[in-house]
Motif scaffolding. Structure first.
Motif, mmCIF file in Angstrom:
data_model
loop_
_atom_site.group_PDB
_atom_site.id
_atom_site.type_symbol
_atom_site.label_atom_id
_atom_site.label_comp_id
_atom_site.label_asym_id
_atom_site.label_seq_id
_atom_site.Cartn_x
_atom_site.Cartn_y
_atom_site.Cartn_z
ATOM 1 N N GLN A 40 -1.815 0.224 -6.579
ATOM 2 C CA GLN A 40 -1.856 0.035 -6.237
ATOM 3 C C GLN A 40 -2.162 -1.252 -5.348
ATOM 4 N N SER A 63 6.894 -2.528 -3.164
ATOM 5 C CA SER A 63 7.670 -1.976 -3.949
ATOM 6 C C SER A 63 9.043 -2.231 -4.456
ATOM 7 N N ARG A 64 9.001 -2.104 -5.488
ATOM 8 C CA ARG A 64 10.222 -2.119 -6.068
ATOM 9 C C ARG A 64 10.804 -3.577 -5.771
ATOM 10 N N ARG A 106 16.987 6.191 3.688
ATOM 11 C CA ARG A 106 16.706 6.963 2.881
ATOM 12 C C ARG A 106 15.776 8.511 4.100
ATOM 13 N N LEU A 126 5.635 7.633 2.005
ATOM 14 C CA LEU A 126 5.335 6.128 1.618
ATOM 15 C C LEU A 126 5.739 5.698 0.187
ATOM 16 N N SER A 127 6.189 4.624 -0.355
ATOM 17 C CA SER A 127 6.359 4.261 -1.428
ATOM 18 C C SER A 127 5.351 3.745 -2.361
ATOM 19 N N ILE A 128 4.064 4.387 -2.813
ATOM 20 C CA ILE A 128 3.057 3.565 -2.499
ATOM 21 C C ILE A 128 1.619 4.255 -3.781
ATOM 22 N N GLN A 129 1.530 3.799 -5.180
ATOM 23 C CA GLN A 129 0.842 4.809 -6.107
ATOM 24 C C GLN A 129 -0.912 4.067 -5.841
ATOM 25 N N HIS A 147 7.023 -3.780 2.408
ATOM 26 C CA HIS A 147 6.906 -2.214 3.131
ATOM 27 C C HIS A 147 5.657 -2.516 4.436
ATOM 28 N N PRO A 184 10.558 10.551 5.165
ATOM 29 C CA PRO A 184 10.749 9.796 3.535
ATOM 30 C C PRO A 184 8.948 9.137 3.161
#
Length: 322
Positions: free
Chosen positions: A110, A58-59, A98, A104-107, A63, A102
């Motif tokens: 993905q 991610s970015r 963070r 999860l920065s998941i889409q 992670h 936080p």
């Protein structure tokens, strides 16, 4: 007419199934499981509640999250993110950069990788996120974070690597394997501002890539240990992700992958630091799994070199004795 009843597979059947897989696998080659085998493996993992690790990009950063496989449907595999306890050193470091809880920065859509250890091997596969179910905050507890449910596509194949490849092997004494390490960090564009703990809002920050050179001391398919001279002013933190690049043998192509720092310790002479790193992200792509296969080969090669050296020393000792 007699109607047969489909019985749930017994524990002994599951054990025989896994033993057959391990016996049929090459010691240092990843075995590919397909057909009905992936579903059987996933069902055993769910019933035995075996923890797994989910990795995703991610970015531009890797992670990882601990998960439990919860439910296996016709086309979906639900995994539940394990709640993370607050208060550990790693978590406190994590909280500094963070929010308190936080997400999860998941889409959706993905690609992600899953890895888990069971029996005599490690199972890895790549899949895709198809749905997300955020965790409920109604419990009011403030000492944990996580609990999200992620729905994944059921993989049509799973790779199995013998656990022997995950045992640490010393780099042969005849080899001097240099390692390039790097990570990115932000710094103030004005050097004078770097001395201020809280720069003013208008201060411009730039992305710096920092490099160091170290020496590889041991390796496995899951991690490495590296010694870095303190004279290089190493700037590392536990939990930090770094890039690694090294050439296992002089005639081979370099290996390059990402890893997470698990521990930092000074050497006995206090002239260097010893970094223990966990390799991440290799199960999440075909290219990464090729690197994993190379790592397995390197571990086996180093092991064989060490064995030959030990036998030669034994022969020399025997021949020199009266």
């Amino acid at each position: 007419m007699v109607i047969g009843i489909l019985k749930k597979p017994s524990i002994s059947y599951k054990n025989r199934f896994l033993n057959r897989l391990f016996r049929g696998a090459d010691m240092n080659q990843a075995a590919m499981l397909n057909g009905a085998e992936p579903r059987e493996i996933l069902q055993i993992v769910i019933e035995k509640k075996i923890p797994a690790v989910l990795s995703y990009l991610s970015r531009g950063k890797w992670h990882i999250a601990k998960v439990l496989l919860a439910n296996l449907g016709a086309n979906r595999l639900d995994v539940r993110v394990s709640p993370r306890k607050m208060g550990s050193i790693l978590q406190k470091t994590h909280e500094m950069t963070r929010p308190k809880h936080p997400p999860l920065s998941i889409q959706v859509n993905q690609p992600v990788g899953i890895s888990l250890k069971y029996g005599y091997g490690k199972f890895i596969f790549e899949t895709t996120v198809v749905a997300l179910e955020p965790s409920s905050e109604s419990s009011g507890k403030s000492d944990t974070t996580g609990g999200e449910t992620i729905s994944l596509m059921v993989p049509d194949r799973i790779e199995m690597v013998q656990r022997r490849s995950y045992f640490r092997v010393d780099v042969p004494s005849s080899l001097k394997v240099k390692v390039m390490l790097w990570h990115r960090r932000y710094a103030d564009e004005n050097p004078q501002m770097q001395q201020i703990s809280t720069p003013p809002p208008g201060a411009r920050r730039v992305l710096l890539e920092c490099y160091w050179q170290g020496k590889l001391t041991d390796i496995s398919a899951g991690g490495v240990q590296i010694i870095v001279d303190s004279g290089q002013k190493p700037d590392f933190k536990r939990g930090q992700f770094v890039g690694l690049r090294f050439t296992p043998m002089p005639y081979e192509m370099p290996l390059m992958f990402d890893a997470q720092i698990r521990n930092i310790l000074p050497t006995t002479d206090e002239k260097s630091i010893c970094l223990g790193l966990r390799i991440v992200g290799l199960e999440a792509s075909p290219e990464g799994r090729q690197v994993l296969q190379r790592l397995c080969n390197v571990v086996e090669h180093y092991y064989q070199i060490n064995q030959c050296s030990a036998k030669q020393q034994d022969l020399q000792t025997t021949s020199s004795s009266p």
